[in-house]
Design a protein around this motif. Structure first.
Motif, PDB file in Angstrom:
ATOM      1  N   GLN A   1      42.257  44.470  30.505  1.00  0.00           N
ATOM      2  CA  GLN A   1      42.490  43.620  31.671  1.00  0.00           C
ATOM      3  C   GLN A   1      41.167  42.973  32.085  1.00  0.00           C
ATOM      4  OE1 GLN A   1      45.655  43.274  32.723  1.00  0.00           O
ATOM      5  NE2 GLN A   1      46.215  44.712  31.106  1.00  0.00           N
ATOM      6  N   THR A   2      41.250  41.774  32.684  1.00  0.00           N
ATOM      7  CA  THR A   2      40.025  41.083  33.100  1.00  0.00           C
ATOM      8  C   THR A   2      39.974  40.921  34.618  1.00  0.00           C
ATOM      9  OG1 THR A   2      41.188  39.039  32.567  1.00  0.00           O
ATOM     10  CG2 THR A   2      39.566  39.806  30.985  1.00  0.00           C
TER      11      THR A   2
ATOM     12  N   VAL B   1      43.166  35.192  33.803  1.00  0.00           N
ATOM     13  CA  VAL B   1      42.490  36.425  34.213  1.00  0.00           C
ATOM     14  C   VAL B   1      43.507  37.255  34.987  1.00  0.00           C
ATOM     15  CG1 VAL B   1      40.233  35.315  34.304  1.00  0.00           C
ATOM     16  CG2 VAL B   1      41.597  35.480  36.390  1.00  0.00           C
ATOM     17  N   ASP B   2      43.306  38.566  35.025  1.00  0.00           N
ATOM     18  CA  ASP B   2      44.301  39.438  35.641  1.00  0.00           C
ATOM     19  C   ASP B   2      44.050  39.686  37.123  1.00  0.00           C
ATOM     20  OD1 ASP B   2      45.901  40.122  33.212  1.00  0.00           O
ATOM     21  OD2 ASP B   2      43.935  40.770  32.513  1.00  0.00           O
TER      22      ASP B   2
END
Lengths: 310, 310, 310
Positions: free
Chosen positions: C45-46, C101-102
């Protein structure tokens, strides 16, 4: 070997510790020949660069070293915020302590700040340069570079040229070389020669005296042009002419087979001529590469729990 | 396909190489539909962004691409330290070379700097924009975006609108589109039209001429307001009125089913009206997403040892 | 518990959600006792910190939290480029959305910006402080710190001292403490007391009134010296004398066994005397450590797909 938490200067290291760091840098450097240059040694450990003074090279060298050991790097920008809010160094350290980072790599223009920080945190503190005081990882990489270049270091002669007085590099590197049995001389303008030169260091005043001393390695210091408010020498070209490694002096160094070192970044045309950069016995790039291996070795040496295992 | 070390411009790429990068971007983009968008392809490889010119978007796009390939990113802040110390680009490259980073992603306001760097390092150098010269990953992502949007690219008509003269985007994108068989036209104020427009590019002077040419895609360039010291057009509102995509022109584009592209970041009210941002045939966000997939594909193509395997 | 995408303020949280975040911070904090403080929970995850307002501490706290959950952090420097190019917040968000992006962690000096961003992205948005509005993770960590310090929170009395009017910390923390059943009072100079103090909050005008109210916890706010153009109080030393925790007041707090809290970074000699930093019932460092655990818990709670599993 008693486990140690911090690397603050060369003076406080035992011979055994210096040897341990230099010896362990070898396998780390071997790693660089491989396509994947990474080992899982510090997986899950966090390294925080705390740079109050800018330094792209030293900072990157530590970050590459930490990355190759699989540590996580926590970015902490001291310029942009809390410091401008007037937060003191110790308040920052209390915060980092509460965050439980494993390593703090400190650079500060004031001498002694890394020691102050080390006393106030359980993290391992590594001095990446403090004022005119010390730059121990530079000294270790310089020693490592000389050791891998010459067959035996005992009795080798190294002359350090430049602003010795304001140089933490000169201080730390000079000390480690003497600890390893080398002979050290200083060449500097009178205004840039420290008053407290140790007895065993030879003081030289001119390049003629330098040649007469017959060194095997010439270590050129960076002229810190941004640091000096008061001029210690008339001009940059005057410095180059009188104390720099000019083309003529490079020719003589080449003829005599001497090695040249420099901590970087260089000022071309000031402490050295452009042509030093391609000189076959320049060790400058080797110093950069070794910097990563030596810093990996330092991080490994100070790793949390190292004392328990030993 | 001969292995290649660097991506410096579109001109030096073979058709096969362009095809390879575009084709391999497809599976990378498919990855983005998954919750974990990461593959281990470049595990242990290091990517160093060397941005002498600020660019949040392009830099982040490369960093996301590298992260999704599991590469490590080494931060190297050229603004804050060594450059202000007067270190030259080549000295920096020597340092990076000694650090043995695997990729250097360069942006510089001077044309040719990435080429200079590429000749002086074993690392793969990727040009992320140099002066008015080239921006090859932008061109590749633009081509990829058009290819995935229209059924066949041969003979498709794309008009590029704006400051062609000072635009590396125009130069690189125009070239790749023609290489892929598309037809390209330029619309620019006289002062911003280059003198050396290739013969096969149609020169347009007004939006009336643009409509008459019947393009299928309108590619709006960013007005580089911070770059121009001398004013090339009377005012921002004047530019918008005469050359921008106004609400009226957007209405016509919609009626004719035309696509709109822009390299970002946009200047609302200058090269385009706000309403372009919600236009159903705007490809702007698709370009951003594709930028990551295409950059992953470029990193993959240039990976160390790629030649050995092939 | 209905899955939720964003954490924007305390007001919109259900009691169950507050409890969930506080409860799950406990095992994350336990992790900090281990040598490796990392779990694979958010691997792949980012997390993108979008800080329009500088904040070394809060930003680092989120980055350490994300790192300990094995998420990747994407650096996105809003100061240096696109914003200076005049790019609007929403255009930036469109870009981040396209990059997929998360998590976006936002700080902005204008109230409501995190809400605006949250409506325009599928990423989870976490408010890291917006204008005078809210700072929900600070409130959660404050609540967590009090809960782990006192046996039961119901009916506990907490007085918040300082610039209540301009403090998002006061707003969010005051609210969560009341939600958890605590009693809250405000002590502030008249010019820094908000006009809309909720009925259930006790308004105090002097330290004499504070002592008379018999709080168990004194929460000192930071004097935002850089934010105030117009002086709300005569001078810093005057503020310290009349509203600060002086040595005398610290002596009384010690005698009565009161706890002291502060969101950091502190202004020594302004809102508190140096000696508070070593006071045995100061919870300030505990707040920093808990900040990481609570932010890990928030990231975990909002993780992509959390609703599907539940």
């Amino acid at each position: 070997m008693t486990p140690r938490k911090d690397l603050l200067d060369i003076a406080s290291l035992t011979d055994e510790e210096i040897q341990f760091v230099l010896d362990n840098a070898v396998p780390f450097k071997d790693l660089f020949k491989r396509s994947v240059k990474k080992v899982p040694t510090l997986k899950g450990q966090t390294v925080l660069p705390l740079f109050y003074e800018a330094s792209t090279r030293t900072r990157s060298s530590f970050e590459v070293a930490a990355t190759r050991l699989s540590a996580d790097i926590i970015q902490f920008d001291v310029d942009s915020s809390s410091v401008t809010k007037g937060e003191s160094v110790l308040d920052t350290v209390e915060t980092l302590e509460a965050m439980k980072v494993d390593y703090i790599v400190v650079r500060h223009k004031q001498s002694g700040i890394p020691n102050l920080i080390a006393r106030n945190t359980r993290a391992s503190v590594i001095n990446a340069g403090d004022g005119f005081h010390a730059h121990p990882t530079q000294a270790l990489l310089d020693a490592f570079t000389i050791k891998e270049t010459v067959s035996s270091v005992i009795g080798r002669k190294v002359v350090i040229v430049g602003d010795i007085k304001h140089s933490r590099v000169a201080r730390s590197t000079s000390l480690i070389l003497r600890r390893l049995g080398m002979k050290v001389a200083y060449l500097a303008p009178g205004s840039l020669m420290p008053r407290d030169v140790p007895d065993e260091v030879k003081v030289l005043n001119t390049w003629d005296e330098l040649w007469a001393w017959q060194p095997e390695i010439i270590y050129l210091l960076r002229v810190q042009m941004e640091r000096q408010r008061e001029p210690f020498f008339p001009s940059v070209s005057e410095y180059h002419k009188v104390y720099g490694m000019t083309d003529d002096r490079l020719a003589r160094a080449r003829a005599e087979g001497l090695y040249v070192m420099h901590p970087g970044p260089v000022n071309r045309g000031v402490e050295l001529t452009d042509n030093v950069m391609t000189y076959e016995r320049s060790l400058i790039n080797q110093q950069v590469e070794n910097g990563i291996a030596v810093r990996m070795s330092v991080l490994y040496w100070l790793r949390p729990g190292a004392g328990v295992e030993a």
